[in-house]
Write a protein that holds these residues in place. Structure first.
Motif, PDB file in Angstrom:
ATOM      1  N   PHE A   1       0.834  -1.202   0.000  1.00 60.19           N
ATOM      2  CA  PHE A   1       0.000   0.000   0.000  1.00 60.19           C
ATOM      3  C   PHE A   1       0.870   1.253   0.000  1.00 60.19           C
ATOM      4  O   PHE A   1       0.622   2.197  -0.753  1.00 60.19           O
ATOM      5  CB  PHE A   1      -0.942  -0.019   1.212  1.00 60.19           C
ATOM      6  CG  PHE A   1      -1.690   1.265   1.415  1.00 60.19           C
ATOM      7  CD1 PHE A   1      -2.684   1.656   0.533  1.00 60.19           C
ATOM      8  CD2 PHE A   1      -1.401   2.082   2.499  1.00 60.19           C
ATOM      9  CE1 PHE A   1      -3.380   2.841   0.727  1.00 60.19           C
ATOM     10  CE2 PHE A   1      -2.088   3.266   2.690  1.00 60.19           C
ATOM     11  CZ  PHE A   1      -3.080   3.648   1.805  1.00 60.19           C
ATOM     12  N   LEU A   2       1.907   1.285   0.837  1.00 61.08           N
ATOM     13  CA  LEU A   2       2.803   2.445   0.874  1.00 61.08           C
ATOM     14  C   LEU A   2       3.477   2.670  -0.481  1.00 61.08           C
ATOM     15  O   LEU A   2       3.611   3.820  -0.924  1.00 61.08           O
ATOM     16  CB  LEU A   2       3.859   2.279   1.967  1.00 61.08           C
ATOM     17  CG  LEU A   2       3.355   2.369   3.412  1.00 61.08           C
ATOM     18  CD1 LEU A   2       4.512   2.160   4.376  1.00 61.08           C
ATOM     19  CD2 LEU A   2       2.667   3.691   3.676  1.00 61.08           C
ATOM     20  N   GLN A   3       3.882   1.580  -1.138  1.00 62.81           N
ATOM     21  CA  GLN A   3       4.485   1.702  -2.469  1.00 62.81           C
ATOM     22  C   GLN A   3       3.496   2.309  -3.461  1.00 62.81           C
ATOM     23  O   GLN A   3       3.846   3.183  -4.250  1.00 62.81           O
ATOM     24  CB  GLN A   3       4.920   0.340  -2.992  1.00 62.81           C
ATOM     25  CG  GLN A   3       6.219  -0.154  -2.445  1.00 62.81           C
ATOM     26  CD  GLN A   3       6.586  -1.488  -3.077  1.00 62.81           C
ATOM     27  OE1 GLN A   3       5.759  -2.392  -3.155  1.00 62.81           O
ATOM     28  NE2 GLN A   3       7.822  -1.595  -3.529  1.00 62.81           N
ATOM     29  N   LEU A   4       2.265   1.834  -3.415  1.00 57.33           N
ATOM     30  CA  LEU A   4       1.249   2.343  -4.336  1.00 57.33           C
ATOM     31  C   LEU A   4       0.911   3.799  -4.060  1.00 57.33           C
ATOM     32  O   LEU A   4       0.710   4.581  -4.993  1.00 57.33           O
ATOM     33  CB  LEU A   4      -0.015   1.472  -4.258  1.00 57.33           C
ATOM     34  CG  LEU A   4       0.158   0.056  -4.804  1.00 57.33           C
ATOM     35  CD1 LEU A   4      -1.033  -0.813  -4.404  1.00 57.33           C
ATOM     36  CD2 LEU A   4       0.331   0.072  -6.308  1.00 57.33           C
ATOM     37  N   THR A   5       0.851   4.178  -2.793  1.00 55.65           N
ATOM     38  CA  THR A   5       0.542   5.584  -2.474  1.00 55.65           C
ATOM     39  C   THR A   5       1.697   6.485  -2.893  1.00 55.65           C
ATOM     40  O   THR A   5       1.476   7.622  -3.288  1.00 55.65           O
ATOM     41  CB  THR A   5       0.221   5.795  -0.984  1.00 55.65           C
ATOM     42  OG1 THR A   5       1.325   5.371  -0.189  1.00 55.65           O
ATOM     43  CG2 THR A   5      -1.033   5.077  -0.579  1.00 55.65           C
ATOM     44  N   GLU A   6       2.919   5.984  -2.827  1.00 50.33           N
ATOM     45  CA  GLU A   6       4.067   6.763  -3.290  1.00 50.33           C
ATOM     46  C   GLU A   6       3.936   7.022  -4.789  1.00 50.33           C
ATOM     47  O   GLU A   6       4.221   8.114  -5.270  1.00 50.33           O
ATOM     48  CB  GLU A   6       5.372   6.032  -2.972  1.00 50.33           C
ATOM     49  CG  GLU A   6       6.594   6.878  -3.163  1.00 50.33           C
ATOM     50  CD  GLU A   6       6.652   8.094  -2.269  1.00 50.33           C
ATOM     51  OE1 GLU A   6       7.155   9.142  -2.737  1.00 50.33           O
ATOM     52  OE2 GLU A   6       6.191   8.021  -1.115  1.00 50.33           O
ATOM     53  N   ALA A   7       3.474   6.034  -5.528  1.00 55.90           N
ATOM     54  CA  ALA A   7       3.264   6.208  -6.964  1.00 55.90           C
ATOM     55  C   ALA A   7       2.160   7.233  -7.229  1.00 55.90           C
ATOM     56  O   ALA A   7       2.241   8.005  -8.186  1.00 55.90           O
ATOM     57  CB  ALA A   7       2.908   4.875  -7.606  1.00 55.90           C
TER      58      ALA A   7
ATOM     59  N   PHE B   1      -8.828  10.538  -2.084  1.00 51.86           N
ATOM     60  CA  PHE B   1      -9.194   9.465  -1.158  1.00 51.86           C
ATOM     61  C   PHE B   1      -9.697   8.237  -1.909  1.00 51.86           C
ATOM     62  O   PHE B   1      -9.440   7.109  -1.497  1.00 51.86           O
ATOM     63  CB  PHE B   1     -10.210   9.952  -0.119  1.00 51.86           C
ATOM     64  CG  PHE B   1      -9.577  10.785   0.963  1.00 51.86           C
ATOM     65  CD1 PHE B   1      -8.758  10.207   1.923  1.00 51.86           C
ATOM     66  CD2 PHE B   1      -9.794  12.146   1.010  1.00 51.86           C
ATOM     67  CE1 PHE B   1      -8.155  10.963   2.910  1.00 51.86           C
ATOM     68  CE2 PHE B   1      -9.196  12.911   1.998  1.00 51.86           C
ATOM     69  CZ  PHE B   1      -8.373  12.325   2.952  1.00 51.86           C
ATOM     70  N   ASP B   2     -10.396   8.451  -3.018  1.00 51.02           N
ATOM     71  CA  ASP B   2     -10.813   7.322  -3.854  1.00 51.02           C
ATOM     72  C   ASP B   2      -9.588   6.551  -4.351  1.00 51.02           C
ATOM     73  O   ASP B   2      -9.564   5.315  -4.324  1.00 51.02           O
ATOM     74  CB  ASP B   2     -11.632   7.794  -5.065  1.00 51.02           C
ATOM     75  CG  ASP B   2     -13.016   8.292  -4.699  1.00 51.02           C
ATOM     76  OD1 ASP B   2     -13.491   7.985  -3.583  1.00 51.02           O
ATOM     77  OD2 ASP B   2     -13.617   9.008  -5.526  1.00 51.02           O
ATOM     78  N   ARG B   3      -8.572   7.276  -4.803  1.00 52.27           N
ATOM     79  CA  ARG B   3      -7.352   6.625  -5.295  1.00 52.27           C
ATOM     80  C   ARG B   3      -6.638   5.873  -4.175  1.00 52.27           C
ATOM     81  O   ARG B   3      -6.092   4.790  -4.401  1.00 52.27           O
ATOM     82  CB  ARG B   3      -6.419   7.662  -5.912  1.00 52.27           C
ATOM     83  CG  ARG B   3      -6.890   8.168  -7.248  1.00 52.27           C
ATOM     84  CD  ARG B   3      -5.897   9.122  -7.845  1.00 52.27           C
ATOM     85  NE  ARG B   3      -6.321   9.573  -9.154  1.00 52.27           N
ATOM     86  CZ  ARG B   3      -6.096  10.781  -9.615  1.00 52.27           C
ATOM     87  NH1 ARG B   3      -5.430  11.661  -8.892  1.00 52.27           N
ATOM     88  NH2 ARG B   3      -6.508  11.115 -10.811  1.00 52.27           N
ATOM     89  N   LEU B   4      -6.614   6.468  -2.975  1.00 49.32           N
ATOM     90  CA  LEU B   4      -5.998   5.768  -1.844  1.00 49.32           C
ATOM     91  C   LEU B   4      -6.748   4.469  -1.541  1.00 49.32           C
ATOM     92  O   LEU B   4      -6.127   3.441  -1.273  1.00 49.32           O
ATOM     93  CB  LEU B   4      -5.966   6.659  -0.604  1.00 49.32           C
ATOM     94  CG  LEU B   4      -4.968   7.813  -0.619  1.00 49.32           C
ATOM     95  CD1 LEU B   4      -5.140   8.666   0.639  1.00 49.32           C
ATOM     96  CD2 LEU B   4      -3.545   7.308  -0.734  1.00 49.32           C
ATOM     97  N   ALA B   5      -8.071   4.523  -1.587  1.00 42.32           N
ATOM     98  CA  ALA B   5      -8.875   3.319  -1.325  1.00 42.32           C
ATOM     99  C   ALA B   5      -8.605   2.258  -2.385  1.00 42.32           C
ATOM    100  O   ALA B   5      -8.488   1.065  -2.062  1.00 42.32           O
ATOM    101  CB  ALA B   5     -10.360   3.683  -1.286  1.00 42.32           C
ATOM    102  N   GLU B   6      -8.487   2.683  -3.634  1.00 47.81           N
ATOM    103  CA  GLU B   6      -8.178   1.738  -4.710  1.00 47.81           C
ATOM    104  C   GLU B   6      -6.794   1.116  -4.494  1.00 47.81           C
ATOM    105  O   GLU B   6      -6.611  -0.091  -4.715  1.00 47.81           O
ATOM    106  CB  GLU B   6      -8.242   2.440  -6.058  1.00 47.81           C
ATOM    107  CG  GLU B   6      -9.653   2.812  -6.477  1.00 47.81           C
ATOM    108  CD  GLU B   6      -9.695   3.797  -7.638  1.00 47.81           C
ATOM    109  OE1 GLU B   6      -8.613   4.146  -8.198  1.00 47.81           O
ATOM    110  OE2 GLU B   6     -10.793   4.234  -7.980  1.00 47.81           O
TER     111      GLU B   6
ATOM    112  N   ALA C   1      -3.472  -3.443  -2.943  1.00 44.33           N
ATOM    113  CA  ALA C   1      -2.432  -4.000  -2.070  1.00 44.33           C
ATOM    114  C   ALA C   1      -2.944  -5.244  -1.344  1.00 44.33           C
ATOM    115  O   ALA C   1      -2.212  -6.217  -1.170  1.00 44.33           O
ATOM    116  CB  ALA C   1      -1.969  -2.957  -1.058  1.00 44.33           C
ATOM    117  N   ALA C   2      -4.208  -5.219  -0.946  1.00 48.96           N
ATOM    118  CA  ALA C   2      -4.774  -6.360  -0.209  1.00 48.96           C
ATOM    119  C   ALA C   2      -4.932  -7.594  -1.104  1.00 48.96           C
ATOM    120  O   ALA C   2      -4.860  -8.719  -0.621  1.00 48.96           O
ATOM    121  CB  ALA C   2      -6.123  -5.975   0.391  1.00 48.96           C
ATOM    122  N   LYS C   3      -5.122  -7.376  -2.414  1.00 47.68           N
ATOM    123  CA  LYS C   3      -5.265  -8.504  -3.348  1.00 47.68           C
ATOM    124  C   LYS C   3      -3.944  -9.234  -3.550  1.00 47.68           C
ATOM    125  O   LYS C   3      -3.941 -10.408  -3.872  1.00 47.68           O
ATOM    126  CB  LYS C   3      -5.761  -8.014  -4.701  1.00 47.68           C
ATOM    127  CG  LYS C   3      -7.216  -7.681  -4.734  1.00 47.68           C
ATOM    128  CD  LYS C   3      -7.621  -7.286  -6.136  1.00 47.68           C
ATOM    129  CE  LYS C   3      -9.068  -6.844  -6.164  1.00 47.68           C
ATOM    130  NZ  LYS C   3      -9.456  -6.364  -7.481  1.00 47.68           N
TER     131      LYS C   3
END
Length: 115
Positions: free
Chosen positions: A11-17, A101-106, A111-113
């Protein structure tokens, strides 16, 4: 087996992107804290006035909070709207902030998948 820590790190990696995507100007750590506070408060369907925000001494002094709210408005994260009392303004997230926030939720769902 995926550990919870692995999900969080993905999740942290994705939010950095996400931070690299052209959207809104970046927030400093205090502004991020304010954004999250505004989001949590409004999600509970509670109204948040500028005066209410100034009372959040655990986040910062009234002068600091006022300066950050002004900065966040200029960056496009927050907006102020009128209330029944012309002296009180309500703080709201902009559509662009809600999309953030929508993007963070996505990102969290992805990340959970797993990889």
């Amino acid at each position: 087996m995926t550990r919870p820590a692995d999900i969080y790190l993905r999740f942290l990696q994705l939010t950095e992107a996400l931070r690299g995507l052209p959207a809104l100007p970046a927030l400093d750590p205090l502004e991020e804290k304010i954004l999250e506070f505004v989001a949590r408060t409004t999600q509970k369907s509670n109204r948040l006035s500028v005066r209410d925000m100034m009372a959040q001494s655990e986040i910062g002094s009234p002068a600091t909070l006022h300066a950050r709210i002004t900065s966040m408005r200029e960056k496009g994260w927050l907006t102020l709207s009128d209330t029944e009392d012309a002296r009180r303004k309500q703080i709201e997230l902009t559509p662009a902030a809600l999309k953030h926030f929508d993007r963070l939720a996505e990102a969290f769902a992805k990340a959970a998948k797993g990889p």
